[in-house]
Each structure stands twice: as C-alpha cells, then as structure tokens.
Enzyme design. Structure first.
Site, PDB file in Angstrom:
ATOM      1  N   HIS A   1     -86.821 -63.243  -7.362  1.00  0.00           N
ATOM      2  CA  HIS A   1     -86.542 -62.463  -6.153  1.00  0.00           C
ATOM      3  C   HIS A   1     -87.577 -62.883  -5.138  1.00  0.00           C
ATOM      4  O   HIS A   1     -88.776 -62.796  -5.410  1.00  0.00           O
ATOM      5  CB  HIS A   1     -86.745 -60.964  -6.405  1.00  0.00           C
ATOM      6  CG  HIS A   1     -85.577 -60.267  -6.967  1.00  0.00           C
ATOM      7  ND1 HIS A   1     -84.596 -59.718  -6.176  1.00  0.00           N
ATOM      8  CD2 HIS A   1     -85.231 -60.006  -8.241  1.00  0.00           C
ATOM      9  CE1 HIS A   1     -83.695 -59.135  -6.959  1.00  0.00           C
ATOM     10  NE2 HIS A   1     -84.062 -59.314  -8.217  1.00  0.00           N
TER      11      HIS A   1
ATOM     12  N   TYR B   1     -87.128 -56.926  23.289  1.00  0.00           N
ATOM     13  CA  TYR B   1     -87.171 -58.372  23.529  1.00  0.00           C
ATOM     14  C   TYR B   1     -86.351 -58.736  24.762  1.00  0.00           C
ATOM     15  O   TYR B   1     -86.790 -59.515  25.608  1.00  0.00           O
ATOM     16  CB  TYR B   1     -86.649 -59.141  22.315  1.00  0.00           C
ATOM     17  CG  TYR B   1     -86.443 -60.600  22.618  1.00  0.00           C
ATOM     18  CD1 TYR B   1     -87.534 -61.465  22.697  1.00  0.00           C
ATOM     19  CD2 TYR B   1     -85.187 -61.112  22.883  1.00  0.00           C
ATOM     20  CE1 TYR B   1     -87.363 -62.802  23.008  1.00  0.00           C
ATOM     21  CE2 TYR B   1     -85.003 -62.444  23.194  1.00  0.00           C
ATOM     22  CZ  TYR B   1     -86.098 -63.280  23.253  1.00  0.00           C
ATOM     23  OH  TYR B   1     -85.928 -64.594  23.573  1.00  0.00           O
TER      24      TYR B   1
ATOM     25  N   GLN C   1     -87.784 -60.397  28.122  1.00  0.00           N
ATOM     26  CA  GLN C   1     -87.270 -61.697  28.523  1.00  0.00           C
ATOM     27  C   GLN C   1     -86.753 -61.638  29.952  1.00  0.00           C
ATOM     28  O   GLN C   1     -86.977 -62.550  30.740  1.00  0.00           O
ATOM     29  CB  GLN C   1     -86.154 -62.139  27.563  1.00  0.00           C
ATOM     30  CG  GLN C   1     -85.752 -63.569  27.729  1.00  0.00           C
ATOM     31  CD  GLN C   1     -86.881 -64.524  27.368  1.00  0.00           C
ATOM     32  OE1 GLN C   1     -87.599 -64.307  26.411  1.00  0.00           O
ATOM     33  NE2 GLN C   1     -87.041 -65.566  28.145  1.00  0.00           N
TER      34      GLN C   1
END
Length: 152
Positions: free
Chosen positions: A63, A125, A129
């Site tokens: 895993h 974000y 931006q």
C-alpha cells in the site's frame, strides 16, 4: 495554494495516488522474509523517479500513498516500479527463481485511486491565479489599436 504543492517551470501540482499491488501467488512467507529489503528497493526506485512516498504499509501487500509528478503517467511509473523491483529482488535473492519460477515477484495488475483536494483549496487557487493574471496584465499595458474600428 497548499504547502503540499510542488512546482515545475510553469506548473503547480499536487498529484497524489493511493496504489496497491500484491506479491505473486500471495506468497506471504516470501514477503515476510524479504519485507525490509523490498521496502528499501521500492523507496530507492521511487527516489530515482522523483516520486515522493507519503505513506506506505506492507502487512501482506504493498500500500503506498505517493506523489507522482504530472510529467509521468501512473501506468508508466507502475510498470517501472514493478518491473525493476522484480529484477532487483531476483538478483539479490536468487533462490526465489527456483521456488517460484520466472522473475516476476508481483501479481499482474494493480489498484490506483486519486487523492483529491477539497473545493475550498481549488477556489483559493483560482482566485490567486486570477489576481496574478490581472497584476501581470497591468504591468504590461500598451496602447492597442483596434484593427476592426474604421478610422474617420
């Protein structure tokens, strides 16, 4: 932006994947004996491909929570990881070849799932931006002449 983000030249990225794969024939006894060596091999191979292992757990299968750069596909990375690790395991532990056949230590296939971000991180974000774009546009203002307007 979160502190987990990485960056390339013009890219911000945070690509996390949960990957699971198992030893061939579910050979727990082999896996138990070689557990630490396999862990070192997998960590080194990830390091060579600039893949960050965030978490790994290996009771009877592999895993891994990894960050894979967007320049590399998950399938290409998994082909590399399983293929190279099988070769290295069989080179270091030659007796496996006689007990368990060819050089494939892993069962065919793997499971992969993306680990996503929450909506607030994405919205933040986008806002950042947008403000960054406005700032760069304001720094490079020029007088443009509209070619579609008729001068009188």
């Amino acid at each position: 932006m979160s502190k987990d983000d990485n960056s390339l030249a013009h890219t911000r990225w945070n690509c996390k994947y949960h990957i699971i794969f198992i030893p061939k024939y579910r050979c727990k006894n082999i896996y138990g004996e070689l557990k630490q060596d396999i862990g070192r091999i997998l960590r080194r191979l990830c390091e060579l491909k600039e893949v960050e292992i965030i978490e790994d757990a290996m009771p009877d299968r592999i895993h891994m929570l990894v960050k894979i750069p967007p320049k590399m596909s998950v399938s290409r990375f998994m082909g590399y990881l399983k293929g190279r690790s099988a070769v290295i395991i069989h080179e270091r532990h030659a007796n496996l070849k006689y007990n368990y056949g060819n050089r494939s230590s892993w069962a065919r296939g793997y499971y992969v799932s993306t680990v996503g971000l929450n909506q607030k991180t994405i919205q933040k974000y986008i806002r950042e931006q947008e403000s960054e774009d406005r700032l760069s546009d304001s720094m490079s203002k020029r007088e443009y002449i509209d070619p579609f307007k008729q001068s009188k």
